[in-house]
Design a protein around this motif. Structure first.
Motif, short mmCIF file in Angstrom:
data_model
loop_
_atom_site.label_atom_id
_atom_site.label_comp_id
_atom_site.label_asym_id
_atom_site.label_seq_id
_atom_site.Cartn_x
_atom_site.Cartn_y
_atom_site.Cartn_z
N ILE A 10 0.95 12.72 18.18
CA ILE A 10 -0.45 13.09 18.47
C ILE A 10 -1.39 12.06 17.85
CG2 ILE A 10 -2.26 14.79 18.01
CD1 ILE A 10 -0.13 16.96 18.18
N ALA A 11 -1.11 11.68 16.59
CA ALA A 11 -1.95 10.68 15.93
C ALA A 11 -1.87 9.33 16.65
CB ALA A 11 -1.50 10.52 14.47
N MET A 12 -0.68 8.96 17.09
CA MET A 12 -0.50 7.72 17.84
C MET A 12 -1.29 7.75 19.14
SD MET A 12 3.14 6.11 19.04
CE MET A 12 3.25 4.63 20.06
N GLY A 51 -5.21 2.72 10.35
CA GLY A 51 -4.12 3.34 9.61
C GLY A 51 -3.28 4.29 10.42
N LEU A 52 -3.76 4.70 11.61
CA LEU A 52 -3.01 5.67 12.41
C LEU A 52 -1.69 5.09 12.91
CD1 LEU A 52 -5.79 7.45 14.52
CD2 LEU A 52 -4.65 8.25 12.44
N MET A 53 -1.78 3.96 13.63
CA MET A 53 -0.57 3.38 14.21
C MET A 53 0.38 2.90 13.12
SD MET A 53 0.80 2.87 17.20
CE MET A 53 -0.53 2.71 18.39
N VAL A 54 -0.17 2.25 12.09
CA VAL A 54 0.67 1.77 10.99
C VAL A 54 1.34 2.93 10.29
CG1 VAL A 54 0.64 0.63 8.75
CG2 VAL A 54 -0.71 -0.29 10.64
N GLY A 55 0.57 4.02 10.05
CA GLY A 55 1.14 5.18 9.38
C GLY A 55 2.27 5.80 10.17
N VAL A 56 2.08 5.91 11.48
CA VAL A 56 3.12 6.48 12.34
C VAL A 56 4.41 5.66 12.23
CG1 VAL A 56 3.81 6.86 14.74
CG2 VAL A 56 1.54 7.57 13.98
N MET A 57 4.28 4.35 12.40
CA MET A 57 5.47 3.49 12.39
C MET A 57 6.15 3.48 11.03
SD MET A 57 5.78 2.49 15.43
CE MET A 57 4.87 2.27 16.95
N ALA A 58 5.37 3.41 9.96
CA ALA A 58 5.95 3.35 8.62
C ALA A 58 6.62 4.67 8.23
CB ALA A 58 4.88 2.98 7.60
N ILE A 59 6.00 5.80 8.58
CA ILE A 59 6.59 7.10 8.25
C ILE A 59 7.88 7.32 9.04
CG2 ILE A 59 6.27 9.60 8.40
CD1 ILE A 59 3.32 9.14 7.72
#
Length: 535
Positions: A37-39, A133-141
């Motif tokens: 959803i965030a992505m 930070g949304l896309m980076v957060g998704v990929m890193a998590i």
């Protein structure tokens, strides 16, 4: 908790059949849904807002500042992307990700309440800071939760979100604007973001971190100045200012100086915002190059294909988005297949190579389109390009994350995302400049002074403007657009050759988390991931 950690590592619990090893707990799937959803929020926003812009300008005015609504958002997103990745590595990914969602939602709410164009531009910049930070957060998590060997299973999900955003963005934007008003193009983010925020807060439990080193403020400043200069050069060059103008030359000089200073400082900073040692990995560097070129090609294609379909094939604005389905559908299917094969076999080098070949072939075929090309033929050409991009989109992130230690997962994800973003900026700018030049030349040749006057201000005419043209000028413009897309896609095919060259040098390192491979290397600083079932 030990059971959950065992599941995350791909191992069977005591008494559990071996064939169930690697099966993800229900809470992980809940977190993945929230991440998707965030992505989607990050990817949908610009496409929804782009559709609403004519209505926004009609109410707020400020047509001369229209481009800054998009540019301000893009600048803030690109500049903040590496910072969010580093903050996640230093202080914990969950906190950084939640903060980015909150900032994005605040920017969305403020943008919906804007009373003039100046406010809207400022609030869009706030929104862009969160989006970084949304896309980076998704990929890193995802990199923390799912071992690389298992991560391929979820590539189809991520590719599906991307395809949904590209197709649905304009449709959703038009529907919302027509029925609810343009402000809801921003307000629609609030309920979706709240769902993602709640799910991540309740279900996701990651180890907390606290870095003793301070934030690299000088590095952040130098990188921000460098990225901002690059994006402004690619945005303004050939449109707002001539490529050889003093303003563009100044920006190039500032950008080069800032980036050289940044690289020099990163070798001395106690906690560099972008550790240069990650580029010592051959695979990581190659994935950065491939990601840059993929962004270059993909966003150039999605810009010029709808224009060709509207101007030459007579499609409406809505239908031109739907006509991209062959490309996006092929990208989705290929990405799913690549993910499944990677998960089952642990082999991945073949996909960048095949992706490079298909991308070059697809771009060359698209360069052959002219005024007589049918929609079926162009659809087949787009499917070939989409298949190539499907082999590359998620594999680049997967291999990049597999090439670094867990403690650098955030900066690896943000760097790969940043290179793809910068590639898209360069692609749109360079392919756009070539397209505009060819259109203006062909219009002048076929329609003389009339044709030159029509495209003097803009080589990209909308459907309404095109219908108002005399028949001779309209026919000339169709030939001009065909010539422009030919030049743009020939350039794209030449640039895409670098993907194939880079892919040949990829070293197939075993993916972490495989049958004979631990989920993380010994010595990695990240503590075991804990995903706890919600009660």
């Amino acid at each position: 908790m030990a059971d959950t950690q065992a599941a995350m590592a791909g191992k069977a619990r005591p008494g559990e059949p071996e064939q169930q090893a690697g099966k993800q707990p229900k809470s992980v799937r809940v977190v993945l849904l929230a991440l998707m959803i965030a992505m989607m929020l990050a990817m949908l926003d610009n496409m929804i807002v782009g559709t609403a812009m004519p209505t926004i300008v009609g109410e707020l005015g400020g047509l001369e500042h229209l481009s800054w609504v998009v540019t301000g958002y893009t600048l803030a997103t690109a500049a903040s992307t590496p910072v969010w990745g580093k903050l996640g590595d230093m202080f914990g990914r969950k906190g950084a990700f939640l903060s980015s969602i909150v900032i994005f939602l605040i920017g969305s709410a403020l943008s919906g309440m804007a009373q003039d164009m100046g406010q809207l531009i400022g609030f869009r910049a706030v929104q862009g800071l969160g989006a970084g930070g949304l896309m980076v957060g998704v990929m890193a998590i995802i990199g923390d939760l799912i071992p690389p060997r298992e991560r391929g299973k979820y590539q189809g999900m991520m590719a599906g979100v991307m395809a949904l955003a590209m197709i649905g963005g304009p449709l959703v934007g038009g529907t919302i604007t027509d029925n609810w008003g343009w402000r809801w193009a921003f307000y629609i983010n609030l309920p979706l973001g709240a769902v993602a925020l709640a799910a991540v807060t309740v279900v996701l439990h990651l180890p907390r971190k606290r870095s003793r080193a301070g934030i690299d403020y000088l590095g952040v400043l130098l990188l921000t100045v460098g990225i901002t200069s690059i994006v402004l050069v690619t945005t303004w060059g050939g449109t707002e200012y001539a490529w050889t103008s003093a303003r563009i030359m100044e920006l190039i000089g500032i950008g080069v100086a800032a980036l050289v200073g940044f690289v020099f400082w990163q070798t001395r900073a106690a906690e560099p915002v972008l550790p240069l040692h990650i580029f010592r990995s051959r695979n990581f560097t190659l994935m950065s190059v491939i990601g840059f070129i993929t962004g270059f090609v993909m966003f150039g294609a999605t810009l010029f294909l709808p224009l060709y379909q509207q101007a030459v094939q007579g499609a409406s604005a809505t239908n031109s988005g739907l006509l991209l389905l062959p490309m996006l559908g092929a990208m989705l299917v290929t990405s799913m297949v690549a993910g499944r094969v990677t998960t089952s076999s642990g082999r991945y080098k073949v996909f960048p190579i095949v992706g490079g070949v298909l991308m070059i072939t697809g771009l060359y075929l698209l360069s052959l389109m002219d005024t007589g090309t049918t929609r079926l033929t162009s659809g087949v050409y787009m499917a070939v390009l989409g298949a190539g991009m499907g082999c590359l989109m998620q594999i680049t992130m997967l291999v990049a994350q597999n090439s670094v230690q867990m403690k650098d997962m955030g900066v690896a994800s943000s760097s790969t995302t940043l290179f793809r973003t910068l590639g898209s900026s360069f692609g749109v700018a360079i392919m756009g400049a070539l397209f505009n030049h060819r259109v203006q030349d062909v219009m002048a040749q076929r329609a003389g002074a009339l044709g030159k006057g029509i495209t003097e201000k803009s080589a990209q005419l909308d459907a309404k403007s095109l219908q108002k043209l005399p028949a001779v000028a309209r026919e000339a413009y169709q030939h001009a657009v065909s010539a422009g897309t030919h030049a743009a896609f020939v350039l794209g095919a030449a640039v895409a050759a670098a993907v194939l060259i880079a892919a040949l040098f990829v070293k197939e390192v075993p993916l972490k988390g495989g049958p004979q491979q631990p989920a993380a290397k010994d010595g990695d600083e990240a503590a075991p991931v804990q995903v706890i079932e919600a009660v």
